[in-house]
Design an enzyme around this catalytic site. Structure first.
Site, mmCIF file in Angstrom:
data_model
loop_
_atom_site.group_PDB
_atom_site.id
_atom_site.type_symbol
_atom_site.label_atom_id
_atom_site.label_comp_id
_atom_site.label_asym_id
_atom_site.label_seq_id
_atom_site.Cartn_x
_atom_site.Cartn_y
_atom_site.Cartn_z
ATOM 1 N N SER A 9 41.039 -19.433 12.793
ATOM 2 C CA SER A 9 41.994 -20.494 12.739
ATOM 3 C C SER A 9 41.994 -21.788 13.888
ATOM 4 C CB SER A 9 43.599 -20.188 12.364
ATOM 5 O OG SER A 9 43.295 -19.565 11.089
ATOM 6 N N SER A 10 41.613 -21.308 14.920
ATOM 7 C CA SER A 10 41.532 -22.231 15.901
ATOM 8 C C SER A 10 40.499 -22.144 16.826
ATOM 9 C CB SER A 10 42.805 -22.321 16.518
ATOM 10 O OG SER A 10 43.074 -21.194 17.464
#
Length: 190
Positions: A9-10
């Site tokens: 996600s990041s």
């Protein structure tokens, strides 16, 4: 052909575990596509490229189903679109194994629906738990989130300037004059 897809996600998260699993499943590194971006959107370059490369008879392999989509709807829509193109999906680490390369398998369809639903529920519960923990900490006077990197005296001085009508761009530290030159402020912010 098997096409691998991995997502975190990041940029701070590590995708190594997923890449190792895809490599162990025999997927060549040149056929593995990666994103370091939230699954909240399908606008992910790695996913676009994996979908673009997929041909009828190919299988897109992911570590777990939630790497493809964040919501039940997004995941099911993607699985349906791929099935229409003759492309299957296989997961490596889900508790219910998924392999949609056989479109007539009712168990694969059921597993996709159940795992997409469980993944969305877990995200919802995790968000609720985090929100509750922040509320409890705030009620007990504890700061949550990243630690402040702003010196309290400098912040107080900037707020005082703002309250006196100084434009915000001039309230930054180091303080700047109207001509953009740094302004020396005596100790204590006077």
């Amino acid at each position: 052909m098997h096409i691998g897809y991995a997502r975190v996600s990041s940029t701070k998260q590590d995708v190594t575990r997923q890449l190792d699993a895809l490599a162990a499943a025999g997927i060549a590194s040149e056929h593995i596509y990666v994103d370091k971006k939230s699954g909240a959107t399908r606008d992910r370059p790695g996913l676009h490229e994996a979908l673009r490369q997929a041909r009828p008879g190919d299988v897109i392999v992911v570590h777990t189903l939630d790497r493809l989509g964040r919501t039940v709807r997004d995941t099911l829509n993607l699985v349906h679109e791929l099935r229409e193109r003759g492309v299957g999906i296989r997961t490596l680490a889900d508790p219910l194994g998924i392999d949609t390369s056989n479109p007539d398998s009712p168990m694969a369809q059921l597993a996709v629906i159940m795992l997409a639903l469980f993944a969305e529920m877990e995200r919802t519960y995790a968000t609720e738990r985090a929100s509750h923990a922040r509320a409890v900490a705030a009620a007990h006077g504890r700061h949550t989130g990243r630690p402040s990197v702003v010196d309290p005296d400098k912040l107080e001085h900037a707020l005082m300037l703002r309250d006196k009508g100084v434009p915000m761009r001039e309230c930054q530290w180091p303080l700047r004059s109207a001509h953009g030159r740094p302004v020396d402020v005596p100790a204590g912010g006077q």
